[in-house]
Design an enzyme around this catalytic site. Structure first.
Site, PDB file in Angstrom:
ATOM      1  N   ASP A 140      16.077 -52.077  32.742  1.00  0.00           N
ATOM      2  CA  ASP A 140      16.904 -50.915  32.874  1.00  0.00           C
ATOM      3  C   ASP A 140      16.336 -49.858  34.167  1.00  0.00           C
ATOM      4  OD1 ASP A 140      19.335 -49.530  32.234  1.00  0.00           O
ATOM      5  OD2 ASP A 140      18.270 -48.215  30.757  1.00  0.00           O
TER       6      ASP A 140
ATOM      7  N   HIS B  64      12.420 -44.432  32.255  1.00  0.00           N
ATOM      8  CA  HIS B  64      13.267 -44.193  33.334  1.00  0.00           C
ATOM      9  C   HIS B  64      14.518 -43.410  33.282  1.00  0.00           C
ATOM     10  CE1 HIS B  64      14.585 -47.337  30.248  1.00  0.00           C
ATOM     11  NE2 HIS B  64      15.751 -46.974  30.642  1.00  0.00           N
TER      12      HIS B  64
END
Length: 974
Positions: free
Chosen positions: A107, A376
């Site tokens: 991701d 993230h």
């Protein structure tokens, strides 16, 4: 965090563990430890815990990556990536004796070349990524090139290469379109609901259950997708991820439908031409490894930046929430200092009064906070304001704890109780105004680097007439000047010279009369209209130190040029602030948001007038420039503060002299503005930019022309360093937080993006409050270094670390008569155990992790099975040491050489070393037993295992370019 635990995350682990135990064929992978640890500590029952141990032993539950979080790859520093990975791995190994060996980096928004090296050093056998440029992925898919052996580091090359799998166009989620239903397919538990799960258990968009009537249709849909994917890979093994974000919170309904479907396909495998089975990532990579194919090698090129379609360049997040990025890095730096400070205290003060268990908890609170913000959707600035506030609160709480710990260690080591001293990590101007005669102030300065440093620390004071003394009562060079921040305070610059990992204590005393610290003289220049200034004949004036002569143009109040005095090279250099004015209405075209940068025109200059003040001093000269929208405007919109230092004889001023320190003030911005600083030079750079990858290595960034969105797709992340150069001269920018950076013209470090404030009507952004309406003022700091390539190569790595790890300053006060004080100061010894590494090495970690596990794997597994490791106490005898080589092979004739280090003599200030064990990056493997898979390539025609490096004979190790070496060190008990 708690909201996510309540809404779905706790249910994922509870229901998955219960369901896995019901069917021997079922499997599951778990990634981020933060949620798992919260579940394990607060939700899991004893039965759940026994089941987890059993499932791990059977290989049906597999931890992949195993870090606290799935870290971002663009804007994180390698030290913090290592920290969060170590934090998760330490928990997993201590609790279960398991060591993750595969990644699942599906991701992060783009893939860095540092990450494969990191995972190889941690002992991984294979790496998995997904988000890369849409057009590149399509091409790799078509040519069956989504799998390769990646040599992320040019210097470590084949020794730390890793097999890498790029997910195909469907990425990491199950394809949700099914032709026989208007609901999504394969997601039988539906979509998680916030903040409370629905009472009736009915979630939005639950897929049609598998029944006798539709099972053939489900099977045909799944098989067709499997066969399509099989055409994109070289082996007949297809990885088919089942799940997506926030899935499996009702694992019972998922597995019961999956079981039916998999059984049906296998019963009709002749008809369908495929067989299917539950698998972990490890199972998949083992199957591919067993095929024994020869794989292509990829060099140190990365996959940044990342675009999902022509006008969607994910380059905005390199700068989003700049304040959070700055706090995250300051917290990381403080943690690094606190760890080494505490380690030295434990080793050298065995009878010290600071409670070690409490101290470890204080450090752990900051380890946790710095680890989690590497997510993230953390340091990237791509979270909602509420989540950003959680990250900031956790960081501030951890920083408060570590500052308190450091102050209490100073208090204990200085016999403060006996001497009537008070220490604090905060400077309290009210309780002890400098300038009142009966109060003396201490400034305690700790150097967190393992080199001798000479630098200035700045203290805010309320009175200009003072003197500064060291521990032996000698006068210390200092300068006082009016503060740019406030009319009521002064900035005191103290020149400090401190050996590696040591502290010094400076005494600030009121001075009546002539021998006070030098006072800087301020000269105000008239505000200039820069739109007209260029038409006049140049009137230049110089600001000079021993290394540089900087010329300013009196017609514009802007910088004109810099001359490096040793080589007499002059570079024309101007700096200005500009703004991109971006679209926020999806009906009118592409938008910028937390993730994306979508400029629809060039950046425009923001100021038409510049005010200038120069504070001249014999140690520090500060140039203060204020940028106004026009000549008569009341308030400035941007400011730039540039400092140059003159170092007196007898001090090593090489790093200090060779930099211009700049701090910018930007904001609050108007909505839908993105603020950039353009630095233009006359260097012939051919639009080639160099930026660092996670503070670890340098990537070459040639300007690329695209059909669409060329500006945004030429922005790159700058975590610590960016530079431009021509044949003879290099201009380096160093930063203390991440930014987006680009070179949009010859000789430009076009733009460093400093700040963003955005508002748009994209439904996704509105639903998740991702509009980045950031009204803050940001104050980023940059250091500029100019010179020839050999000089800048030598300077920029240590300077980058010096900026990232500035000294930690604490304060103390002592009331009482002055006579007693001066004799007391002379008795106080300078901290006498410097730990110093050569200038091409960096002591990356010196800490006491407190893990309870035995470093003998067999012994540890035995105690895990017997449940003994739960009762053990934190281990304060094991010291974790990491040393990093700062240079690449061939970068410098001297500094790129391997370095021989004797660990016993390096650490003698901490006591007598009795044993050293070399470990994998996160400490969980003894390197002599670690066998990573070696994948077959054209260069290595057979697969096998990587040979491990040489053992540390009689405490001596050779550290080669770019290596990071990790050790457990044990000392003789005192």
């Amino acid at each position: 965090l708690q909201e996510s635990m309540h809404a779905y995350a706790a249910n994922v682990y509870t229901s998955v563990v219960e369901e896995l135990t019901k069917g021997k064929q079922r499997k599951f992978i778990a990634v981020e430890q933060e949620f798992f640890r919260l579940w394990w500590d607060a939700v899991a029952t004893d039965v759940h815990k026994q089941q987890v141990h059993q499932l791990l032993r059977e290989g049906r539950l597999e931890f992949v990556i195993g870090g606290q979080v799935m870290h971002d790859e663009a804007v994180t520093l390698i030290d913090d990536q290592i920290l969060q990975l170590t934090e998760g791995h330490g928990f997993l190994y201590e609790t279960f004796g398991v060591r993750p060996q595969f990644s699942w980096h599906v991701d992060p928004f783009g893939a860095s070349a540092t990450t494969p090296t990191l995972f190889a050093l941690a002992g991984f056998n294979a790496h998995l990524i997904s988000r890369i440029d849409y057009d590149l992925k399509a091409e790799m898919q078509k040519n069956k090139k989504l799998q390769f052996v990646w040599r992320g580091s040019p210097s470590l090359s084949a020794s730390q290469e890793i097999f890498t799998h790029v997910m195909d166009q469907y990425s990491y989620c199950t394809p949700s379109q099914i032709p026989f239903s208007n609901r999504s397919g394969f997601y039988w538990n539906g979509i998680a609901v916030f903040p409370n799960p629905p009472r009736d258990g009915v979630y939005p968009n639950m897929s049609l259950p598998v029944t006798a009537a539709n099972i053939e249709l489900y099977a045909q849909t799944m098989v067709a997708n499997i066969k399509q994917r099989a055409t994109w890979f070289q082996t007949s093994d297809v990885l088919w991820p089942w799940g997506c974000d926030k899935q499996f919170f009702n694992a019972s309904v998922q597995y019961s439908n999956m079981d039916l479907l998999l059984d049906y396909i296998n019963e009709h495998s002749d008809q369908f031409g495929v067989t299917v089975q539950y698998a972990t990532v490890g199972d998949y990579f083992q199957a591919v490894y067993n095929r024994n194919l020869a794989w292509e090698i990829r060099d140190s090129q990365d996959f940044l930046p990342y675009s999902t379609e022509p006008f969607q360049a994910w380059t905005g997040f390199y700068t989003s929430r700049s304040t959070l990025k700055g706090i995250a890095r300051r917290a990381s730096s403080l943690l690094h200092a606190g760890e080494s400070f505490f380690t030295q205290y434990v080793r050298t003060q065995p009878a010290g009064s600071v409670c070690k268990c409490q101290a470890l908890k204080q450090l752990q609170s900051l380890r946790w906070a710095v680890s989690e913000v590497q997510h993230h959707d953390g340091i990237t600035g791509t979270e909602s304001p509420k989540v950003k506030d959680m990250y900031v609160d956790n960081l501030m709480y951890g920083m408060f704890n570590v500052k308190k710990l450091m102050a209490s260690i100073i208090f204990d080591m200085n016999n403060a109780k006996k001497n009537g001293e008070v220490y604090s990590h905060v400077y309290n101007k009210d309780s002890a105004k400098l300038g009142t005669v009966d109060v003396d102030q201490y400034v305690i300065v700790y150097n967190p680097l393992a080199w001798n440093i000479t630098t200035f620390v700045v203290v805010s004071i309320s009175h200009p007439y003072i003197r500064v003394y060291d521990e032996l009562g000698r006068s210390v060079p200092a300068q006082v000047q009016s503060s740019a921040e406030s009319h009521f305070t002064y900035d005191l610059y103290i020149l400090v010279s401190i050996s590696g990992l040591s502290y010094r204590k400076y005494n600030i005393k009121p001075s009546l009369g002539k021998q006070s610290a030098f006072i800087g003289k301020s000269v105000q220049y008239k505000r200039k209209d820069i739109t007209r200034g260029y038409q006049k004949r140049q009137r230049l004036f110089p600001v000079v130190n021993n290394c540089y002569e900087v010329m300013f143009d009196q017609n514009t109040n802007l910088m004109h040029s810099i001359t490096e005095r040793e080589t007499n090279q002059t570079v024309q250099l101007t700096q200005e602030f500009l703004e991109y004015r971006v679209n926020g209405d999806v009906k009118k075209g592409p938008i910028s948001d937390n993730y994306l940068f979508a400029p629809n025109a060039s950046a425009v200059p923001v100021s038409k007038a510049v005010g200038l003040e120069v504070v001249f001093g014999n140690l520090v000269t500060e140039i203060r420039q204020y940028f106004y929208s026009n000549v008569t405007a009341q308030e400035y919109i941007y400011a730039m503060y540039t400092k140059m230092y003159t170092v007196p004889e007898g001090y090593d001023g090489k790093l200090l002299c060779h930099r211009l320190e700049q701090e910018y003030s930007a904001g609050p911005l108007e909505p839908n503005r993105e603020a950039v600083l353009r630095t233009s030079t006359n260097l012939n750079t051919g639009q080639l930019l160099y930026t660092d990858s996670n503070g670890y290595q340098i990537q070459k960034r040639p300007f690329k022309a695209y059909v669409n969105n060329t500006v945004a797709r030429n922005y790159y992340p700058m975590v610590q360093t960016a530079y431009i150069e021509d044949n003879s001269t290099r201009l380096v920018l160093l930063a203390e937080r991440a930014h987006g950076v680009s070179s949009q013209g010859n000789g430009q470090v076009e733009v460093v993006m400093l700040h963003r404030r955005l508002w748009n009507n994209l439904e996704w952004d509105l639903n998740y409050n991702l509009t980045l309406n950031d009204t803050s003022v940001v104050r980023p700091v940059f250091w500029l270094i100019l010179g020839n390539k050999s000089l800048t190569s030598m300077l920029y790595r240590p300077s980058g670390l010096a900026l990232g790890h500035r000294p930690v300053v604490m304060f103390g006060a002592l009331a009482g008569d002055k006579q007693k004080l001066s004799s007391q100061l002379q008795q106080d010894s300078v901290h006498k155990s410097p730990i110093t590494v050569p200038s091409n090495l960096h002591l990356q970690t010196l800490s006491i992790p407190g893990w309870k596990y035995s470093s003998n794997h067999t012994q540890h597994i035995r105690s895990v099975h017997m449940g003994k490791q739960k009762q053990a106490d934190a281990d304060f005898s094991r010291v974790l040491l990491r040393i990093m080589h700062l240079y690449e092979v061939g970068e410098d004739p001297v500094l790129s050489q391997p370095v021989v280090v004797n660990l016993k003599s390096l650490l003698r200030g901490l006591g007598s070393v009795v044993s050293v064990e070399e470990r994998s990056l996160t400490g969980t493997w003894d390197v002599s037993t670690l066998q990573r898979w070696k994948w077959k390539t054209a260069q290595h025609p057979s697969k096998g295992f990587y040979n491990n490096r040489e053992s540390s004979e009689n405490y001596t190790v050779t550290i080669h370019p770019r290596e990071i070496r990790t050790f457990f060190v044990y000392f003789q008990d005192q």
